[in-house]
Design a protein around this motif. Sequence first.
Motif, short mmCIF file in Angstrom:
data_model
loop_
_atom_site.label_atom_id
_atom_site.label_comp_id
_atom_site.label_asym_id
_atom_site.label_seq_id
_atom_site.Cartn_x
_atom_site.Cartn_y
_atom_site.Cartn_z
N GLY A 22 0.77 -1.11 -0.09
CA GLY A 22 -0.16 0.02 -0.07
C GLY A 22 0.79 1.40 0.06
N SER A 23 1.99 1.10 -0.58
CA SER A 23 2.90 2.35 -0.41
C SER A 23 3.91 2.14 -1.36
N LEU A 24 4.38 3.31 -2.21
CA LEU A 24 5.45 3.17 -3.18
C LEU A 24 6.76 3.28 -2.34
N THR A 25 6.82 3.97 -1.30
CA THR A 25 7.92 3.97 -0.56
C THR A 25 8.29 2.87 0.44
N GLN A 26 7.37 2.23 0.78
CA GLN A 26 7.67 0.89 1.25
C GLN A 26 8.08 -0.10 0.45
N ALA A 27 7.44 -0.17 -0.84
CA ALA A 27 8.08 -1.11 -1.74
C ALA A 27 9.12 -0.93 -2.21
N ALA A 28 9.77 0.53 -2.44
CA ALA A 28 11.08 0.88 -2.69
C ALA A 28 12.02 0.25 -1.79
N VAL A 29 11.83 0.38 -0.19
CA VAL A 29 12.56 -0.12 0.66
C VAL A 29 12.76 -1.35 0.79
N ALA A 30 11.60 -2.28 0.63
CA ALA A 30 11.54 -3.72 0.76
C ALA A 30 12.35 -4.10 -0.61
N LEU A 31 12.37 -3.60 -1.51
CA LEU A 31 13.18 -4.12 -2.89
C LEU A 31 14.52 -3.39 -3.01
N ASP A 32 14.62 -2.52 -2.18
CA ASP A 32 15.95 -1.81 -2.19
C ASP A 32 16.30 -1.11 -3.77
N CYS A 49 -2.37 -0.19 -19.73
CA CYS A 49 -3.68 -0.69 -19.42
C CYS A 49 -4.75 0.40 -20.02
N GLY A 50 -4.24 1.71 -20.02
CA GLY A 50 -5.31 2.50 -20.45
C GLY A 50 -6.20 2.95 -19.16
N VAL A 51 -5.97 2.73 -17.94
CA VAL A 51 -6.61 2.87 -16.86
C VAL A 51 -5.63 2.88 -15.58
N ARG A 52 -6.07 3.66 -14.53
CA ARG A 52 -5.30 3.83 -13.21
C ARG A 52 -5.48 2.24 -12.44
N LEU A 53 -4.37 2.00 -12.07
CA LEU A 53 -4.30 0.83 -11.18
C LEU A 53 -4.55 1.25 -9.66
N PHE A 54 -4.02 2.28 -9.22
CA PHE A 54 -3.86 2.74 -7.94
C PHE A 54 -4.47 4.22 -8.13
N ASN A 55 -4.95 4.55 -6.71
CA ASN A 55 -5.37 5.69 -6.25
C ASN A 55 -4.31 6.29 -5.22
N ARG A 56 -3.85 7.38 -5.50
CA ARG A 56 -3.01 7.77 -4.83
C ARG A 56 -3.53 8.81 -3.80
N GLY A 58 -2.65 10.58 0.58
CA GLY A 58 -1.60 11.11 1.29
C GLY A 58 -1.03 10.24 2.29
N ARG A 59 -1.65 9.18 2.48
CA ARG A 59 -0.82 7.99 3.06
C ARG A 59 -0.34 6.86 2.47
N GLY A 60 -0.53 6.96 0.87
CA GLY A 60 0.00 5.88 0.26
C GLY A 60 -0.71 5.62 -0.97
N VAL A 61 -1.05 4.36 -1.33
CA VAL A 61 -1.68 4.13 -2.64
C VAL A 61 -2.74 2.99 -2.10
N THR A 62 -3.95 2.84 -2.87
CA THR A 62 -5.02 1.87 -2.91
C THR A 62 -5.22 1.49 -4.25
N LEU A 63 -5.64 0.31 -4.20
CA LEU A 63 -6.18 -0.28 -5.49
C LEU A 63 -7.24 0.28 -6.07
N THR A 64 -7.34 0.62 -7.37
CA THR A 64 -8.70 1.06 -8.08
C THR A 64 -9.61 -0.32 -8.20
N ASP A 65 -10.81 -0.07 -8.56
CA ASP A 65 -11.93 -1.21 -8.97
C ASP A 65 -11.01 -2.15 -9.70
N PHE A 66 -10.46 -1.77 -10.98
CA PHE A 66 -9.52 -2.39 -11.86
C PHE A 66 -8.38 -3.11 -11.24
N GLY A 67 -7.80 -2.29 -10.57
CA GLY A 67 -6.57 -2.96 -9.85
C GLY A 67 -6.58 -4.24 -8.92
N ARG A 68 -7.99 -4.04 -8.23
CA ARG A 68 -8.44 -5.11 -7.31
C ARG A 68 -8.65 -6.43 -8.18
#
Length: 305
Positions: A22-32, A49-56, A58-68
């Motif tokens: 649920g976070s680009l920052t945490q993913a970056a840390v986890a993957l170095d 895909c022509g459509v958003r996968l995540f909603n941005r 202030g606390r991170g990201v959440t999956l859009t309906d399509f992403g889920r």
Amino acid sequence: MTVLQSILDPKWHLFIKVAKLGSLTQAAVALDVPQSMISRHISQLEMTCGVRLFNRTGRGVTLTDFGRELLPRIETLEGEADELADVIRTSGGVPIGEVRVGLLPSAVSPLAGNLFTLVRERYPRIKLYFCEGSSSYLEELINEGRIDMAILLREGDVSTTEESVLAQVKLMLVGLNGDPTLAQPTIELTALHDLPLVLPRRPHPLRLRLEKLSKSHDVSFNCAVEVDSIRLQWEIVAAGGGYAITSGLFEHANDPRFASSTIVNPELVRSVVLASSLGRPHTLATRAVEKLIEQEAPLLLKARA
């Protein structure tokens, strides 16, 4: 050694990691890797895909309906791609690839070096990665699929689990040498009533087990000091902080500073187990390391006892 890249576009691996954390920052840390790289790859996927996968947010990201909707299908593809890559990589019958193994701090000394040497000698094309941490931390890594397996301690009966039991030992009460409480080789559980104990913090399985025993045997367990490792338990006991309840398997049980008595009525058995992750593909390499640990770890632990 030639490393076979995943058959699945690596950007989809990033998609799964970001979705899980649920976070680009945490993913970056986890993957170095730089966060900018993850952000760029996710944007490229969304453009494809022509459509958003995540909603941005202030606390991170959440999956859009399509992403889920997409996530479980991509996870299935990831597993299939990893298995296929392993089939191709090991078509000659030789285990190849990285295997991630977790160890409790207390298990590092008796097991890490010996297992590393055995894997290097028998399977030179396996790259072994060790990490250490508390039981709860290793459980988290297993559940998230960040490691392939871990050697853990289990309290009580483990016959209903699918984990491999490497050793079983009886718990004992440990105190200072010369303490009259430990004058006999065994000690009744009821004799622990209100003794000052040096115990791991909740939700450690030992604490939960003692709470159940307290109710079933009408014994009050007095936690005088909380610590986070077996080594710390013993050192606090040496400083006069109370008594520890432990197996002695991973500690220096012949240390002249200490005396111990096996707890009886009831005897408390602790198991050393090998737990495997369901979140990572089982490859020829992981199966080879699992089998080696199942064969060799009991011998190493028996020599330690």
